[in-house]
Design a protein around this motif. Sequence first.
Motif, PDB file in Angstrom:
ATOM      1  N   ARG A  19      27.200  40.434 -12.668  1.00 13.67           N
ATOM      2  CA  ARG A  19      27.419  39.960 -14.033  1.00 13.67           C
ATOM      3  C   ARG A  19      28.526  38.904 -14.101  1.00 13.67           C
ATOM      4  O   ARG A  19      28.475  38.000 -14.905  1.00 13.67           O
ATOM      5  CB  ARG A  19      27.796  41.133 -14.939  1.00 13.67           C
ATOM      6  CG  ARG A  19      26.818  42.263 -14.883  1.00 13.67           C
ATOM      7  CD  ARG A  19      25.705  42.072 -15.858  1.00 13.67           C
ATOM      8  NE  ARG A  19      24.836  43.236 -15.822  1.00 13.67           N
ATOM      9  CZ  ARG A  19      23.542  43.182 -15.925  1.00 13.67           C
ATOM     10  NH1 ARG A  19      22.962  42.027 -16.092  1.00 13.67           N
ATOM     11  NH2 ARG A  19      22.802  44.254 -15.886  1.00 13.67           N
ATOM     12  N   HIS A  20      29.519  38.997 -13.243  1.00 16.22           N
ATOM     13  CA  HIS A  20      30.634  38.048 -13.237  1.00 16.22           C
ATOM     14  C   HIS A  20      30.897  37.605 -11.799  1.00 16.22           C
ATOM     15  O   HIS A  20      31.822  38.087 -11.149  1.00 16.22           O
ATOM     16  CB  HIS A  20      31.896  38.695 -13.829  1.00 16.22           C
ATOM     17  CG  HIS A  20      31.670  39.254 -15.199  1.00 16.22           C
ATOM     18  ND1 HIS A  20      31.524  38.450 -16.302  1.00 16.22           N
ATOM     19  CD2 HIS A  20      31.532  40.524 -15.632  1.00 16.22           C
ATOM     20  CE1 HIS A  20      31.318  39.212 -17.366  1.00 16.22           C
ATOM     21  NE2 HIS A  20      31.311  40.470 -16.984  1.00 16.22           N
ATOM     22  N   PRO A  21      30.096  36.655 -11.263  1.00 18.09           N
ATOM     23  CA  PRO A  21      30.309  36.228  -9.884  1.00 18.09           C
ATOM     24  C   PRO A  21      31.586  35.409  -9.745  1.00 18.09           C
ATOM     25  O   PRO A  21      31.989  34.693 -10.656  1.00 18.09           O
ATOM     26  CB  PRO A  21      29.078  35.378  -9.578  1.00 18.09           C
ATOM     27  CG  PRO A  21      28.594  34.929 -10.898  1.00 18.09           C
ATOM     28  CD  PRO A  21      28.972  36.006 -11.881  1.00 18.09           C
ATOM     29  N   SER A  22      32.232  35.564  -8.621  1.00 13.72           N
ATOM     30  CA  SER A  22      33.448  34.813  -8.322  1.00 13.72           C
ATOM     31  C   SER A  22      33.070  33.539  -7.573  1.00 13.72           C
ATOM     32  O   SER A  22      32.415  33.613  -6.542  1.00 13.72           O
ATOM     33  CB  SER A  22      34.377  35.665  -7.455  1.00 13.72           C
ATOM     34  OG  SER A  22      35.390  34.872  -6.901  1.00 13.72           O
ATOM     35  N   PRO A  23      33.473  32.358  -8.052  1.00 15.62           N
ATOM     36  CA  PRO A  23      33.087  31.142  -7.352  1.00 15.62           C
ATOM     37  C   PRO A  23      33.706  31.016  -5.966  1.00 15.62           C
ATOM     38  O   PRO A  23      33.145  30.383  -5.099  1.00 15.62           O
ATOM     39  CB  PRO A  23      33.570  30.017  -8.260  1.00 15.62           C
ATOM     40  CG  PRO A  23      34.371  30.623  -9.331  1.00 15.62           C
ATOM     41  CD  PRO A  23      34.187  32.095  -9.276  1.00 15.62           C
ATOM     42  N   HIS A  24      34.841  31.640  -5.738  1.00 17.02           N
ATOM     43  CA  HIS A  24      35.483  31.529  -4.425  1.00 17.02           C
ATOM     44  C   HIS A  24      34.889  32.508  -3.427  1.00 17.02           C
ATOM     45  O   HIS A  24      34.903  32.251  -2.233  1.00 17.02           O
ATOM     46  CB  HIS A  24      36.988  31.772  -4.548  1.00 17.02           C
ATOM     47  CG  HIS A  24      37.656  30.746  -5.416  1.00 17.02           C
ATOM     48  ND1 HIS A  24      37.766  29.432  -5.058  1.00 17.02           N
ATOM     49  CD2 HIS A  24      38.213  30.839  -6.645  1.00 17.02           C
ATOM     50  CE1 HIS A  24      38.377  28.758  -6.013  1.00 17.02           C
ATOM     51  NE2 HIS A  24      38.651  29.595  -6.996  1.00 17.02           N
ATOM     52  N   HIS A  25      34.366  33.625  -3.898  1.00 18.31           N
ATOM     53  CA  HIS A  25      33.856  34.634  -2.982  1.00 18.31           C
ATOM     54  C   HIS A  25      32.336  34.601  -2.850  1.00 18.31           C
ATOM     55  O   HIS A  25      31.803  34.726  -1.756  1.00 18.31           O
ATOM     56  CB  HIS A  25      34.303  36.025  -3.454  1.00 18.31           C
ATOM     57  CG  HIS A  25      33.835  37.125  -2.562  1.00 18.31           C
ATOM     58  ND1 HIS A  25      32.706  37.838  -2.824  1.00 18.31           N
ATOM     59  CD2 HIS A  25      34.327  37.608  -1.404  1.00 18.31           C
ATOM     60  CE1 HIS A  25      32.517  38.734  -1.880  1.00 18.31           C
ATOM     61  NE2 HIS A  25      33.482  38.618  -0.999  1.00 18.31           N
ATOM     62  N   ASP A  26      31.612  34.413  -3.944  1.00 20.59           N
ATOM     63  CA  ASP A  26      30.172  34.573  -3.921  1.00 20.59           C
ATOM     64  C   ASP A  26      29.391  33.289  -3.643  1.00 20.59           C
ATOM     65  O   ASP A  26      28.286  33.349  -3.148  1.00 20.59           O
ATOM     66  CB  ASP A  26      29.689  35.132  -5.270  1.00 20.59           C
ATOM     67  CG  ASP A  26      30.228  36.519  -5.509  1.00 20.59           C
ATOM     68  OD1 ASP A  26      30.355  37.267  -4.530  1.00 20.59           O
ATOM     69  OD2 ASP A  26      30.532  36.844  -6.671  1.00 20.59           O
ATOM     70  N   LEU A  27      29.940  32.139  -3.957  1.00 19.32           N
ATOM     71  CA  LEU A  27      29.131  30.937  -3.915  1.00 19.32           C
ATOM     72  C   LEU A  27      29.264  30.108  -2.652  1.00 19.32           C
ATOM     73  O   LEU A  27      28.346  29.424  -2.274  1.00 19.32           O
ATOM     74  CB  LEU A  27      29.469  30.054  -5.119  1.00 19.32           C
ATOM     75  CG  LEU A  27      29.251  30.710  -6.472  1.00 19.32           C
ATOM     76  CD1 LEU A  27      29.615  29.754  -7.571  1.00 19.32           C
ATOM     77  CD2 LEU A  27      27.819  31.151  -6.624  1.00 19.32           C
ATOM     78  N   ASN A  28      30.405  30.148  -2.005  1.00 19.69           N
ATOM     79  CA  ASN A  28      30.593  29.305  -0.838  1.00 19.69           C
ATOM     80  C   ASN A  28      31.254  30.098   0.278  1.00 19.69           C
ATOM     81  O   ASN A  28      32.453  29.996   0.496  1.00 19.69           O
ATOM     82  CB  ASN A  28      31.441  28.085  -1.216  1.00 19.69           C
ATOM     83  CG  ASN A  28      31.463  27.062  -0.121  1.00 19.69           C
ATOM     84  OD1 ASN A  28      30.680  27.138   0.816  1.00 19.69           O
ATOM     85  ND2 ASN A  28      32.343  26.100  -0.225  1.00 19.69           N
ATOM     86  N   PRO A  29      30.487  30.892   1.005  1.00 21.45           N
ATOM     87  CA  PRO A  29      31.105  31.657   2.092  1.00 21.45           C
ATOM     88  C   PRO A  29      31.560  30.724   3.207  1.00 21.45           C
ATOM     89  O   PRO A  29      30.965  29.671   3.437  1.00 21.45           O
ATOM     90  CB  PRO A  29      29.981  32.577   2.559  1.00 21.45           C
ATOM     91  CG  PRO A  29      28.740  31.896   2.151  1.00 21.45           C
ATOM     92  CD  PRO A  29      29.066  31.129   0.906  1.00 21.45           C
ATOM     93  N   SER A  30      32.608  31.104   3.886  1.00 24.52           N
ATOM     94  CA  SER A  30      33.110  30.258   4.963  1.00 24.52           C
ATOM     95  C   SER A  30      32.172  30.346   6.157  1.00 24.52           C
ATOM     96  O   SER A  30      31.495  31.338   6.380  1.00 24.52           O
ATOM     97  CB  SER A  30      34.512  30.714   5.367  1.00 24.52           C
ATOM     98  OG  SER A  30      34.458  32.036   5.857  1.00 24.52           O
ATOM     99  N   THR A  31      32.141  29.269   6.914  1.00 27.51           N
ATOM    100  CA  THR A  31      31.300  29.197   8.104  1.00 27.51           C
ATOM    101  C   THR A  31      32.181  28.933   9.311  1.00 27.51           C
ATOM    102  O   THR A  31      33.392  28.722   9.191  1.00 27.51           O
ATOM    103  CB  THR A  31      30.265  28.069   7.974  1.00 27.51           C
ATOM    104  OG1 THR A  31      30.968  26.831   7.869  1.00 27.51           O
ATOM    105  CG2 THR A  31      29.380  28.271   6.765  1.00 27.51           C
ATOM    106  N   ALA A  32      31.572  28.929  10.483  1.00 28.07           N
ATOM    107  CA  ALA A  32      32.330  28.656  11.697  1.00 28.07           C
ATOM    108  C   ALA A  32      32.852  27.223  11.702  1.00 28.07           C
ATOM    109  O   ALA A  32      33.910  26.936  12.266  1.00 28.07           O
ATOM    110  CB  ALA A  32      31.459  28.894  12.925  1.00 28.07           C
ATOM    111  N   THR A  67      37.537  16.561   2.886  1.00 33.00           N
ATOM    112  CA  THR A  67      38.033  17.810   2.325  1.00 33.00           C
ATOM    113  C   THR A  67      36.868  18.742   2.019  1.00 33.00           C
ATOM    114  O   THR A  67      35.715  18.332   1.986  1.00 33.00           O
ATOM    115  CB  THR A  67      38.830  17.541   1.035  1.00 33.00           C
ATOM    116  OG1 THR A  67      37.968  16.892   0.110  1.00 33.00           O
ATOM    117  CG2 THR A  67      40.031  16.669   1.314  1.00 33.00           C
ATOM    118  N   ASN A  68      37.172  19.988   1.764  1.00 27.50           N
ATOM    119  CA  ASN A  68      36.135  20.980   1.503  1.00 27.50           C
ATOM    120  C   ASN A  68      35.305  20.605   0.285  1.00 27.50           C
ATOM    121  O   ASN A  68      35.813  20.060  -0.690  1.00 27.50           O
ATOM    122  CB  ASN A  68      36.763  22.357   1.281  1.00 27.50           C
ATOM    123  CG  ASN A  68      37.339  22.912   2.558  1.00 27.50           C
ATOM    124  OD1 ASN A  68      36.942  22.498   3.645  1.00 27.50           O
ATOM    125  ND2 ASN A  68      38.254  23.841   2.442  1.00 27.50           N
TER     126      ASN A  68
END
Length: 174
Positions: A19-32, A67-68
């Motif tokens: 219901r309340h996704p976090s843009p830092h956690h849910d949308l762009n997971p870190s990669t290698a 940059t990211n």
Amino acid sequence: MSSVPIDIASAIQSASIKRHPSPHHDLNPSTAASSKQPVKPASPTSPISSNADSIPESALKPVPRRTNLPPLPDMRFEQSYLASLQGAESYWRIAWITGRDQVFLPLVQGMLWTFLLSGWRYWNRGAQFQGASLGSKVRRWWWGVNNWKLPEETQERVSEKVGEFYTAQFGGHD
């Protein structure tokens, strides 16, 4: 009376919607690739020899990375559907939103995509038989550069090919 499998499936489906996704956690997971650093020389004081075996300094200092990127948008259907349902005041409004999102918009999208592909096929078929496509121009240029003889087709052979195509596409009418 409800069945147990339907209750379990409903619980799993409703639990998977955030219901309340976090843009830092849910949308762009870190990669290698996001943790890698550009190569830097070991020490700037070491002299670089001028012989042919040495590596040029420009190869050791690559262009810095950009940059990211911002987080990816949430394109899942459930989230956008729930967001559009938040403003609904009545069951008729919910039915309208559901019909629009489930029936009308996919229908219009499919129709536009089909018209686009049909138009492309019609145009491409005409360009292919007339020999006016970009590919045929490049082919003629390449054959001319290599001094190859262009195949000459007689009018009868061209009409046979068109007849074979017509028969293959629309079936033979006797």
